[in-house]
Scaffold this motif. Structure first.
Motif: not given
Length: 283
Positions: A14-25
């Motif tokens: 399913g869906f990833i809550a926070h991917n790597m376009t989030n600059d913190y991630m």
């Protein structure tokens, strides 16, 4: 709930809550996992990962620290093999200043000589931006690198100063060379929204698999999720602010044009009145 999360990204769906376009991630994974950092840099710079003997993060941050949208620096500065500096940054929101911003970062990174050092001892620097928008719409490109050249004969001014841009929205424009080094796979991994996408991308690639594991573990960590949400809210605020500023600029321009037209009209009317008064005075 944390106790409901499976033990491996391979079991996640399913869906990833926070991917790597989030600059913190993005910052969290690259700072925590040197293997991912090595794999990414070797791909971008067309190197064999084995040639990267040492990676030192020169601006580590406290990943558990509370963050704000304004004063928390999310770029990551890396010293590679003790002889070159690489700055990596994720930028999702188009603030229409990337060219100037990236040059500023690149120059600051380059200008790090000690007082007694000769200029020839300056480290080569490379700023690499991952953008979720097209920097130059008239020249769309997936992976572009810029350097200082003679505009007549294209002679390279210095190989120590370069800037690259990965356009995460244009993977379809990746070249054979980009694909041979797997840069398109990294871009797709950063943008992936489901674990099914991640599994397909990470198959048969130890560096992407390591990134997938780190992404899964980070999404399972309550603190990381909170920091990612904070960054997402900050980005949403920045987009809203940019939209409002754009509308204000457009209204200001429209008002200036209106005032200019009124002034021209008034000037024309005044000139006509003078002409009529002159004609009447002759009668």
């Amino acid at each position: 709930m944390d106790n409901q999360i499976t033990m491996s990204y391979r079991d996640a769906t399913g869906f990833i809550a926070h991917n790597m376009t989030n600059d913190y991630m993005f910052r969290y994974i690259l700072q925590k996992n040197k293997k991912v950092l090595r794999g990414l840099i070797s791909s971008l710079l067309h190197l064999d990962p084995k040639d990267i003997k040492k990676l030192t993060i020169r601006n580590p941050i406290n990943l558990a620290e509370d963050i704000t949208g304004k004063d928390f620096i999310m770029d990551i500065e890396v010293m590679m093999n003790d002889d070159s500096l690489i700055n990596l940054e994720m930028q999702v929101t188009n603030k229409h200043n990337w060219a100037e911003r990236s040059l500023s970062y690149l120059c600051r990174t380059f200008d790090q000589l000690y007082e007694s050092q000769d200029y020839s001892e300056a480290f080569p620097v490379h700023h690499i931006g991952f953008l979720d928008f097209t920097l130059f719409p008239e020249y769309p490109e997936f992976y572009a690198t810029y350097q200082m050249l003679n505009i007549k004969n294209y002679h390279l001014y210095s190989s120590k100063f370069s800037l690259s841009v990965v356009n995460l929205t244009k993977t379809e424009l990746s070249t054979d060379e980009d694909r041979s080094h797997g840069i398109d796979y990294w871009a797709r991994l950063f943008k992936a929204n489901t674990w099914e996408e991640i599994k397909m991308l990470a198959e048969n690639n130890e560096y992407l698999e390591s990134a997938a594991n780190s992404l899964y573990e980070a999404n399972a960590d309550r603190m990381v999720r909170e920091r990612c949400r904070a960054r997402r809210e900050a980005e949403r605020y920045e987009r809203t602010l940019e939209r409002d500023n754009k509308l204000l600029r457009e209204k200001t321009i429209a008002l200036e044009e209106l005032n200019s037209n009124l002034e021209k009209r008034n000037s024309s009317l005044e000139e006509r009145i003078k002409q009529l008064e002159a004609e009447l005075s002759k009668k």
